[in-house]
Scaffold this active site. Structure first.
Site, PDB file in Angstrom:
ATOM      1  N   THR A 283       0.873  -1.179   0.000  1.00  0.00           N
ATOM      2  CA  THR A 283       0.000   0.000   0.000  1.00  0.00           C
ATOM      3  C   THR A 283       0.916   1.236   0.000  1.00  0.00           C
ATOM      4  O   THR A 283       1.386   1.639  -1.051  1.00  0.00           O
ATOM      5  CB  THR A 283      -0.963  -0.005   1.205  1.00  0.00           C
ATOM      6  OG1 THR A 283      -0.222  -0.149   2.411  1.00  0.00           O
ATOM      7  CG2 THR A 283      -1.965  -1.136   1.084  1.00  0.00           C
TER       8      THR A 283
ATOM      9  N   LYS B 198       3.784  -7.193   4.007  1.00  0.00           N
ATOM     10  CA  LYS B 198       3.520  -5.787   3.751  1.00  0.00           C
ATOM     11  C   LYS B 198       3.065  -5.149   5.054  1.00  0.00           C
ATOM     12  O   LYS B 198       2.547  -5.845   5.945  1.00  0.00           O
ATOM     13  CB  LYS B 198       2.476  -5.584   2.650  1.00  0.00           C
ATOM     14  CG  LYS B 198       1.055  -5.975   2.992  1.00  0.00           C
ATOM     15  CD  LYS B 198       0.247  -4.989   3.781  1.00  0.00           C
ATOM     16  CE  LYS B 198       0.317  -3.596   3.168  1.00  0.00           C
ATOM     17  NZ  LYS B 198      -0.464  -2.645   4.058  1.00  0.00           N
TER      18      LYS B 198
ATOM     19  N   THR C  92       0.301  -9.807  12.532  1.00  0.00           N
ATOM     20  CA  THR C  92       0.661  -8.515  11.965  1.00  0.00           C
ATOM     21  C   THR C  92       0.287  -8.408  10.510  1.00  0.00           C
ATOM     22  O   THR C  92       0.452  -9.338   9.769  1.00  0.00           O
ATOM     23  CB  THR C  92       2.168  -8.263  12.043  1.00  0.00           C
ATOM     24  OG1 THR C  92       2.409  -6.934  11.593  1.00  0.00           O
ATOM     25  CG2 THR C  92       2.934  -9.200  11.169  1.00  0.00           C
TER      26      THR C  92
ATOM     27  N   GLU D  78       5.919   4.144   7.949  1.00  0.00           N
ATOM     28  CA  GLU D  78       5.531   5.460   7.442  1.00  0.00           C
ATOM     29  C   GLU D  78       6.320   6.581   8.113  1.00  0.00           C
ATOM     30  O   GLU D  78       6.283   6.727   9.337  1.00  0.00           O
ATOM     31  CB  GLU D  78       4.030   5.684   7.655  1.00  0.00           C
ATOM     32  CG  GLU D  78       3.203   4.911   6.655  1.00  0.00           C
ATOM     33  CD  GLU D  78       1.702   4.962   6.934  1.00  0.00           C
ATOM     34  OE1 GLU D  78       0.939   4.634   6.027  1.00  0.00           O
ATOM     35  OE2 GLU D  78       1.318   5.314   8.059  1.00  0.00           O
TER      36      GLU D  78
ATOM     37  N   ASN E  90      -0.069  10.731   7.096  1.00  0.00           N
ATOM     38  CA  ASN E  90      -1.315  10.289   7.723  1.00  0.00           C
ATOM     39  C   ASN E  90      -2.356  11.390   7.899  1.00  0.00           C
ATOM     40  O   ASN E  90      -3.415  11.152   8.480  1.00  0.00           O
ATOM     41  CB  ASN E  90      -1.012   9.613   9.052  1.00  0.00           C
ATOM     42  CG  ASN E  90      -0.378   8.256   8.827  1.00  0.00           C
ATOM     43  OD1 ASN E  90      -0.994   7.402   8.198  1.00  0.00           O
ATOM     44  ND2 ASN E  90       0.840   8.076   9.289  1.00  0.00           N
TER      45      ASN E  90
ATOM     46  N   SER F  85      -6.257   6.948   4.426  1.00  0.00           N
ATOM     47  CA  SER F  85      -5.615   5.664   4.159  1.00  0.00           C
ATOM     48  C   SER F  85      -5.984   4.713   5.276  1.00  0.00           C
ATOM     49  O   SER F  85      -6.526   5.112   6.291  1.00  0.00           O
ATOM     50  CB  SER F  85      -4.099   5.812   4.076  1.00  0.00           C
ATOM     51  OG  SER F  85      -3.593   6.289   5.310  1.00  0.00           O
TER      52      SER F  85
END
Lengths: 392, 392
Positions: free
Chosen positions: A156, A178, A189, A267, A387, A392
Site C-alpha cells: 500500500t 507488507k 501482523t 511510514e 497520515n 488511508s
C-alpha cells in the site's frame, strides 16, 4: 542464514501470480495469489486481536483448521467495516479462486489491506481473480519473478517489497510481508505469507512462537490493524522433516527478517529505534514497559530530533503498570549510560544519536531476570504528513 | 458563572508574587509564590500517578496532611530524576519560604515544571525566594496583577496564562494552571493552584471528584508528567460555608474551565477534539475507550487533516479492553453519522471537519449506560517540531 533473494516462491512447489485488478486508484498492481502444489497442505495462521476485524479475517479464521491450499490477497481496500456485504464479498472471492483452481473455497485464505469502510469493487476483483488463477497455472513453480510480483501487489504505502528466505539442508522456507502503518500487531501482523517445502505436521506452534518474538515486537504507532494476518503453508515437497530446533530457527529467522524490513519501511521513518527493557520480574513486564516507551509521542519526537532525552524516557516507562524500583532505573543510548539510578550521568546530553539506528536500553531496577525488545521508529514530520494529507 | 478576570488571588485573603530568578535561559519569569493569610488553612492536593515522580511531588505529598499555608512554584526545571540532591533542594526551597514567612516548612507546598534531569540552580532559586517572600508581604491581598504574574511565571511552552474564577454568594473560588505537553493526567495534572475564601473543613473530596471529570479527561499526548500537582487551599475568609452542592459545582466549574484552557493551548494544537463514548457497560469502560482513541496517532493525524476517517476510529476503539458489540458500533463527527452498525453511512467521507472544534461520538453498541468524554487535540507538524527541535 537468511538471504533476501526470493520470497514466497522460494520453497519447492509454491506458485504465485499478481495482476492489476483496478482496486487501487493509482493503477499499481493490487491482487496476488499464492498456491501450494502439495503434496501436503498443512498450514497455520494468526490474526489481529482487534475486536473490530475485517471480513477476510472472519472468513479465513473461520476456515483455519490446519490446512490451506492457496492465499488470495488484495491491496487498495481493507474490506473492513462493510457489514454483511463485506462478508459476502470475501466468500465470493474465495469461491471464485476455489472454482478456478478446482479446490474447495474453504481451502482458500483471503487477505485484504487498504482503506477501511469502502466496499470492494467486486466486478474488477473477480476479473482479476480470473487473470491470476489463469496465470498461476502457467507460471513455473519457484519463480523468483512471480514471488516478487506477489510481494509488490500487496503493497500500500510500502516503498519496497518485503521478502525473506531461509535455506535449510535440502529444504527452504520463504515469505513475503507488507505493512507500513497501523502497525502494532498483537501476536499477528499486517499481511505475511510464509511457505516451506519442509514436512511439518503442525506448523501452528512454530508460527505462534515466532510471531510473538518478531511481529509482535514491532510497535510503530500503537495502532493495531483490523486486517492483520500471518499465514504459514507447508507442502513437504522436499521430503525433508527438519528437527524441531531447526524448524523453530528457520521460522524465527524469516519472521525476524521480515519484521525488521517492516520496521525499516514504516511510514515517515527516519530512525529505527530498538528498545530493550531489562531488570523486570518477567519478560512480559519488560515487553509492556518497552511498548509503552515505543508508543510515547514525546519520546518518539526526541528520537526524530536526535535528542538523548532520558527524562522523557523515565517519564514514559514510569507509567508502565509493572513493578519497578523508580530510584534505581538506568538508561543507556547507543551503549552510553545517560541515566544511572534515576539521575543523569555525566555527558548525558551530548550522546550522539544522529545515526539512523538508535539502541535504547532501560533497566527498571528490580534485579529480576525479565527482558524484552520492541522495535519502533521516530515520530517525524513525514509521519504526520502521510497520515493527514489523505485517507488511508 | 465562570469569568476569567482573575485567578489564584481572586478569593479574599490570598496573596501572590512572582519574579525572574534566572532558572529559565529565556530570562522570562520563573518563580511564583501563593500565600494563604487565613484565618483557616485547610487544603487538599492530588498528584501524578507516575511511578517516576519528581522531588517536589515527594516533598509535597509527604506533607499533604490537610493544611498548607503557601505554595512555591518554579518553571524552567522540573527537579525530577535528580536523586538525593533533588530531594534536598526541594526541602531547602520549602525551608527558605517557611523561614521568610514565619511558618513551618512542612506548611509550604513545592511545585516544579520544566526540563527533567538537571539539578536546580539553588543559588538563583534561593535569591528568587528572598525576592518573592519579601514582595508577597508588601502586595495587597486579592491583587489581580499579582495573580496574573504568578500564572505567568509558571508557564513553560504555554503561550497564554491560564486563570479561572467562580463567584458564589459572598465568596469566591479562583485558580491558575500551566501545562502544554506531557499531558495525560491520571487524577491529577500539571500544576494547578486553586484558592477559595469559603469555609471548607475537608476540601479533598471536592478536589478529587472534580479532577476526575476535568483534568483527568484531558489526554493530549498520552504522556503523564513526573510533576503533576493540583492544590486547593481554603481560608474561610468570607465567613461563608457554601452547601455541598454549590461547593462541588464551584470546584467543578473552575477545574473544567482551566482544563479547557489547557487543551486549547496544547503543544502544536490546531484542532480541539472532544471524544464522547457511549453504549458501554460502565462509565469507566467508556473513558478507557475514549482515551485509547484520543491517543491514537493515526486518528489524531486524520483530525489534523480534517479527514472524517471513521475507519481509523473503529480500528482504534477496537483495541480497547472493554466489552463492545463490534458490528453495532456507530460513529458521528460533528453530529453527522458517518458509521452506523460498523458500516459507512452515506456521505461519510464528505463531512466538514475544517473548523477548529471537532466533536466525535462513538457508541460501542452494548446498549449499556456507560458514557465518558475525553478532550484531546490533533497531531500536527507543529507538535513534532516543538518536541523534536529542542529538549523540553
Amino acid at each position: 542464514m537468511t538471504e533476501n533473494t526470493t520470497g514466497v516462491t522460494a520453497a519447492a512447489g509454491f506458485r504465485a501470480a499478481a495482476t492489476t485488478a483496478g482496486i487501487k486508484p493509482s493503477g499499481n498492481p493490487d491482487l496476488a495469489l499464492v498456491v501450494n502444489e502439495g503434496p501436503e497442505f498443512t498450514a497455520a495462521a494468526v490474526f489481529t486481536r482487534n475486536q473490530v476485524f475485517a471480513a477476510p479475517v472472519k472468513y479465513t479464521r473461520g476456515n483455519n483448521d490446519g490446512t490451506f491450499h492457496a492465499v488470495i490477497l488484495n491491496s487498495g481496500n481493507a474490506n473492513a467495516c462493510n457489514g454483511v456485504q463485506g462478508e459476502k464479498d470475501a466468500e465470493a472471492t474465495a469461491a471464485a479462486v476455489g472454482e478456478a483452481l478446482g479446490i474447495p473455497a474453504t481451502e482458500v485464505a483471503v487477505c485484504s489491506t487498504g482503506l477501511i469502510g469502502d466496499t470492494l469493487p467486486m466486478d474488477k476483483l473477480l476479473a482479476g481473480v480470473a487473470t491470476v488463477t489463469d496465470e498461476v497455472q502457467q507460471v513455473a513453480a519457484s519463480s523468483p519473478e512471480a514471488g516478487l510480483a506477489a510481494a509488490t501487489a500487496i503493497m500500500t504505502t510500502d516503498t519496497v517489497a518485503k521478502q525473506a528466505v531461509y535455506h535449510g539442508e535440502g529444504w527452504t522456507l520463504g515469505g513475503m510481508a507488507k505493512g507500513v502503518g497501523m502497525m502494532a500487531p498483537s501476536l499477528a501482523t499486517m499481511l505475511v505469507v510464509l511457505t516451506t517445502d519442509a514436512r511439518i505436521d503442525d506448523p501452528a506452534p512454530y508460527l505462534k512462537a515466532s510471531a510473538e518474538v518478531s511481529f509482535d515486537c514491532i510497535d510503530i504507532d500503537g495502532s493495531t490493524s483490523t486486517n492483520d494476518t500471518v499465514i504459514l503453508m507447508a507442502n513437504g515437497a522436499s521430503g525433508i522433516s527438519p528437527c524441531d530446533e531447526e524448524l523453530a530457527a528457520a521460522v524465527n529467522a524469516v519472521c525476524m527478517d521480515l519484521a525488521k524490513q517492516l520496521q525499516a519501511d514504516a511510514e515517515g521513518v527516519t530512525k529505527r529505534v530498538a528498545i530493550t527493557v531489562t531488570g523486570t520480574e518477567t519478560d512480559a513486564d519488560a515487553k509492556v514497559a518497552a511498548r509503552i516507551l515505543g508508543r510515547d509521542s514525546l519520546f518518539k519526537c526526541a528520537m526524530f530530533g536526535s535528542d538523548p532525552n532520558w527524562g522523557r524516557t523515565l517519564a514514559a516507562v514510569g507509567m508502565a503498570p509493572v513493578t519497578m524500583v523508580a530510584d534505581r532505573i538506568s538508561v543507556s543510548f547507543n551503549g552510553q549510560p545517560v541515566c544511572v539510578n534515576a539521575t543523569g550521568a555525566p555527558g548525558a546530553r551530548d550522546v550522539d544519536l544522529s545515526g539512523e539506528d538508535i539502541d535504547v536500553l532501560v533497566d527498571l531496577g528490580t534485579g529480576g531476570p525479565g527482558t524484552a525488545t520492541v522495535w519502533t521508529t521516530d515520530l517525524s514530520h513525514d509521519y504526520v504528513h502521510i497520515n493527514s494529507a489523505y485517507s488511508s
